[in-house]
Scaffold this motif. Structure first.
Motif, PDB file in Angstrom:
ATOM      1  N   ASP A  93       0.826  -1.212   0.000  1.00 56.43           N
ATOM      2  CA  ASP A  93       0.000   0.000   0.000  1.00 56.43           C
ATOM      3  C   ASP A  93       0.856   1.256   0.000  1.00 56.43           C
ATOM      4  N   VAL A 144      -6.763  -1.090  -1.436  1.00 58.74           N
ATOM      5  CA  VAL A 144      -7.250  -2.317  -2.071  1.00 58.74           C
ATOM      6  C   VAL A 144      -7.841  -2.020  -3.449  1.00 58.74           C
ATOM      7  N   ALA A 172     -10.496  -6.725   3.813  1.00 54.69           N
ATOM      8  CA  ALA A 172      -9.823  -7.765   3.043  1.00 54.69           C
ATOM      9  C   ALA A 172     -10.767  -8.893   2.672  1.00 54.69           C
ATOM     10  N   ALA A 179     -12.915  -8.095  -0.367  1.00 55.29           N
ATOM     11  CA  ALA A 179     -12.197  -7.536  -1.524  1.00 55.29           C
ATOM     12  C   ALA A 179     -12.457  -8.308  -2.812  1.00 55.29           C
ATOM     13  N   VAL A 203      -6.139 -10.662  -0.334  1.00 56.67           N
ATOM     14  CA  VAL A 203      -5.425  -9.442   0.066  1.00 56.67           C
ATOM     15  C   VAL A 203      -4.886  -9.655   1.479  1.00 56.67           C
TER      16      VAL A 203
END
Length: 339
Positions: A18, A55, A98, A101, A105
């Protein structure tokens, strides 16, 4: 190791991490001097937005909002006893993001430095540091983090204490240091020294590397230093989006998405397998990095002159290991594609 990160490393040549936490939260209204970790309770919607920004931009890994969630840093805000809870909540919010998603992830539990100097130079004992790291790591694990993620460390003693803390919590981890003082960490460690440190640890990280520092050019030179030392673990590169500049009362980073796209590709060519951004890196930077990594072919490790031409000048003459004018030739094509 059977966590999600280890599985992704087995099936992907490169993973995108990220970007910035602080920069993005300041843009949402966080004030200088405030503890970002308090927002896990006070503004969980904004923390969700932070995570989803990474994400949605294509990150395979994102860090929790828990960088300063240790007793030492939180005591400055009257919240020393809340380290475990705030770490846990940061990971719980991340786990939900996550899990929805639509693809794998990794939730990486961010763990920053204690903010104190360890003995014998300072007053923080090894045992006290281990317990602080253990408390934070345990909270992150309870909240659902896949791995711990130590970052922006300067002292090898603190890195070792964190390794013990993660071991006590039973949480696999990755760990980066910040090389911001003429190619060394603030406490004098070189890139070569970090490779030796990692290889000697009983509870070694899954991956190691560098984050933050003085600019993406310097960070890539550090990555080349890691590769030259012959490590056996994946390397992490998490550089700032350009150089910070003060403008109208705020700090801004001058790195464009195009520059960060070039940085990401060069980091891969230097030998990094996990590539992300640090200060100043926004979702628009990550999208450009994702596209570049997906569409540009892998090339040879760049010469130092090529790094400067693409990303800007280094902040110091050498990388802290003694290599100076001959460094570009010594780190040239004979080290291509080493990982």
């Amino acid at each position: 190791m059977t966590n999600l990160l280890s599985k992704l490393l087995e099936t992907h040549d490169t993973l995108l991490a990220d970007g910035a936490t602080g920069t993005n939260l300041f843009n949402m209204g966080l004030m200088s001097g405030d503890a970002p970790e308090m927002w896990n309770e006070e503004h969980p919607d904004r923390i969700t937005k932070l995570y989803r920004g990474a994400v949605d931009a294509g990150s395979d890994i994102f860090l929790t909002n828990s960088f300063g969630a240790n007793a030492s840093r939180l005591k400055l805000h009257g919240a020393a006893k809340r380290a475990h809870a705030l770490s846990r909540i940061s990971a719980e919010i991340a786990r939900e993001v996550a899990d929805t998603a639509g693809r794998p992830v990794v939730v990486a539990g961010s763990v920053g430095p204690t903010g104190e100097i360890m003995e014998p130079v300072g007053t923080l004992s090894h045992a006290a540091a281990v317990e602080m790291f253990h408390e934070t790591a345990d909270g992150l694990k309870a909240g659902g983090a896949d791995v711990g993620w130590l970052e922006t460390i300067s002292a090898p003693e603190e890195y070792r204490a964190a390794a013990e803390g993660f071991a006590l919590a039973g949480l696999d981890w990755c760990g980066t240091m910040s090389f911001d003082t003429a190619g060394r960490t603030m406490m004098g460690l070189t890139s070569e020294g970090m490779v030796e440190l990692v290889q000697d640890l009983e509870n070694a990280p899954m991956a190691f590397g560098a984050n933050c520092g003085t600019g993406s050019s310097d960070l890539l030179r550090t990555i080349l230093g890691f590769v030259a030392a012959g490590p056996t673990r994946p390397i992490i590169a998490k550089g700032n989006a350009g150089i910070p500049k003060y403008h109208e009362g705020h700090i801004h980073y001058d790195g464009t998405p195009e520059l960060m796209a070039d940085y990401a590709v060069m980091a891969r060519n230097c030998g990094a397998r996990i590539i992300g951004g640090c200060c100043g890196t926004m979702p628009e930077h990550l999208r450009a990095m994702r596209d570049a990594l997906d569409t540009r072919p892998k090339g040879d490790a760049p010469l130092l002159e090529e790094i400067v031409a693409k990303l800007g000048a280094f902040s110091s003459e050498n990388d802290g290991t003694g290599d100076q004018s001959d460094a570009p030739q010594r780190r040239s094509r004979n080290r291509r594609n080493r990982t």
